[in-house]
Design a protein around this motif. Structure first.
Motif, PDB file in Angstrom:
ATOM      1  N   LYS A  56      -8.034  -1.997   4.713  1.00 27.03           N
ATOM      2  CA  LYS A  56      -8.831  -0.893   4.215  1.00 27.03           C
ATOM      3  C   LYS A  56      -9.453  -0.015   5.189  1.00 27.03           C
ATOM      4  O   LYS A  56     -10.004   1.210   4.927  1.00 27.03           O
ATOM      5  CB  LYS A  56      -9.731  -1.389   3.174  1.00 27.03           C
ATOM      6  N   ALA A  77      -1.039  -2.254   6.740  1.00 29.99           N
ATOM      7  CA  ALA A  77      -0.941  -1.672   5.525  1.00 29.99           C
ATOM      8  C   ALA A  77      -2.123  -2.163   4.578  1.00 29.99           C
ATOM      9  O   ALA A  77      -2.520  -1.504   3.761  1.00 29.99           O
ATOM     10  CB  ALA A  77       0.428  -1.699   4.604  1.00 29.99           C
ATOM     11  N   SER A  78      -2.578  -3.342   4.911  1.00 30.18           N
ATOM     12  CA  SER A  78      -3.664  -4.020   4.071  1.00 30.18           C
ATOM     13  C   SER A  78      -5.014  -3.811   4.529  1.00 30.18           C
ATOM     14  O   SER A  78      -5.974  -4.136   3.677  1.00 30.18           O
ATOM     15  CB  SER A  78      -3.403  -5.742   4.227  1.00 30.18           C
ATOM     16  N   GLU A 111       0.408   4.398  -0.467  1.00 27.40           N
ATOM     17  CA  GLU A 111      -0.384   5.358   0.177  1.00 27.40           C
ATOM     18  C   GLU A 111       0.154   5.296   1.740  1.00 27.40           C
ATOM     19  O   GLU A 111       0.134   6.171   2.503  1.00 27.40           O
ATOM     20  CB  GLU A 111      -1.663   5.474   0.137  1.00 27.40           C
ATOM     21  N   ASN A 141       0.774  -1.199  -0.095  1.00 27.97           N
ATOM     22  CA  ASN A 141       0.070  -0.044  -0.037  1.00 27.97           C
ATOM     23  C   ASN A 141       0.887   1.169  -0.163  1.00 27.97           C
ATOM     24  O   ASN A 141       1.312   1.669   0.809  1.00 27.97           O
ATOM     25  CB  ASN A 141      -1.120   0.031   1.252  1.00 27.97           C
TER      26      ASN A 141
END
Length: 368
Positions: free
Chosen positions: A258, A255-256, A192, A190
């Motif tokens: 959402k 990071a995964s 971002e 990710n």
């Protein structure tokens, strides 16, 4: 599950292929953007000119080189997992290596070696001023025709497989710190989130309170400290994994996720370290000897004070401003009289034991 079954199950998560390719073919894939080196990784391209020259020499002498590893995405594009130093050296020498903004990286000038002293000063193409400065077409073709095996991790593999592979393989050349490898994993999972984490580590209050050395900054220690702060809040530590394995898992998990609320976490992060900076400044995570704060940054103090402050931020912030600072200062001093802290800090305590006990202790200890 018996060990044999675990091995069998793990193998089914990785779908791979592989074959030999010429360096020339690989150069063309890179030029056509069919082989991607994430720009964030290029910061880690740390071979000096001597090591780069030795690799070019290896190709010229026909010495076999280790395979490179790539991940093939749904469009068939390859993403480099392992081989950054080697391929970046070839691309720079051939004059095709690019920065994030597309700007060309200056071509490589080789050094002399024991076997090939005439390599000194040589470039891929000759300059207008010196027709003898290039290696010449014959040797260019020798490099282009050199072959390397490409191991391909297919898109059908388990989502975490390429990150596991990156962590296990990316230790050659100039070794990366464990946090640098995590950074690369975060980029792949990710981008971002990676950018957000880097921004947190660049927060001025955070940098002042953690008082990092130049060496620590270079090794991404600040990013690891920022990750620890986030991980303790969102990835409970159960004491089973080594601390670094815990952080490896945490960065992938967060990071995964959402649903991870970066805006809220930014607010907590900034308010926590602003409060600590206004209260203790560079003494935030140092030893209190009864008269003054002295010494260097201590991880055990950071884990208690930073996490404990964040866990109780709303309650602490409800106090009058001066009382907030006095509360933090008094807690930082009285910490050294706490038996739980004394028993679970210091050089003789395992990291797993320290974290298992100090993280919940900090959340309780910093309650107003």
């Amino acid at each position: 599950m018996p060990l044999e079954e675990e091995v069998k199950a793990a193998r089914t998560e990785i779908v791979s292929d592989g074959y030999e390719m010429s360096i020339g073919e690989i150069i063309n894939l890179y030029k056509d953007q069919e082989l991607i080196i994430d720009p964030a990784f290029q910061r880690l391209f740390r071979w000096d000119d001597t090591r780069k020259t030795r690799f070019i020499e290896t190709l010229l002498l026909g010495i076999p080189v280790p395979p490179i590893f790539v991940f093939q995405d749904e469009n068939g594009v390859w993403e480099l997992i392992d081989g950054l130093q080697r391929l970046s050296t070839v691309f720079q020498f051939a004059g095709v290596l690019r920065k994030n903004d597309g700007e060309a990286i200056p071509p490589l000038h080789l050094n002399a070696t024991n076997f090939l002293p005439s390599l000194n000063g040589k470039t891929w193409d000759a300059s207008n001023e010196d027709p003898e400065s290039g290696i010449g077409q014959a040797l260019q073709l020798e490099i282009k025709r050199a072959r390397v095996r490409v191991e391909i991790l297919k898109k059908e593999s388990d989502a975490q497989a390429k990150f596991e592979l990156f962590q296990r393989l990316n230790t050659g050349g100039a070794p990366l710190s464990e946090q640098e490898i995590r950074n690369c994993v975060a980029v792949m999972v990710n981008r971002e989130f990676y950018d957000w984490l880097i921004q947190r580590s660049d927060n001025n209050d955070f940098k002042v309170t953690t008082a990092q050395t130049e060496t620590a900054i270079a090794n991404q220690a600040g990013v690891e400290l920022a990750l620890r702060f986030i991980a303790f809040r969102h990835s409970p530590y159960d004491g089973k994994l080594d601390v670094h394995e815990y952080l490896d898992n945490a960065i992938f998990q967060i990071a995964s996720d959402k649903a991870f609320d970066r805006a809220r976490e930014t607010e907590v992060f900034e308010k926590t370290f602003a409060l600590l900076n206004s209260s203790l400044g560079t003494n935030s995570f140092k030893r209190w000897n009864g008269n003054e704060f002295k010494g260097k940054f201590l991880m055990s103090v950071y884990e208690v004070i930073a996490h404990g402050t964040a866990s109780n931020l709303d309650a602490i912030s409800a106090l009058p401003e001066q009382e907030q600072r006095e509360f933090i200062i008094n807690k930082a001093k009285s910490l050294w009289d706490e038996k739980t802290f004394d028993n679970n800090s210091g050089g003789g305590v395992r990291g797993t034991t320290r974290l298992s006990n100090l993280i919940p202790f900090g959340a309780e200890f910093l309650k107003p």
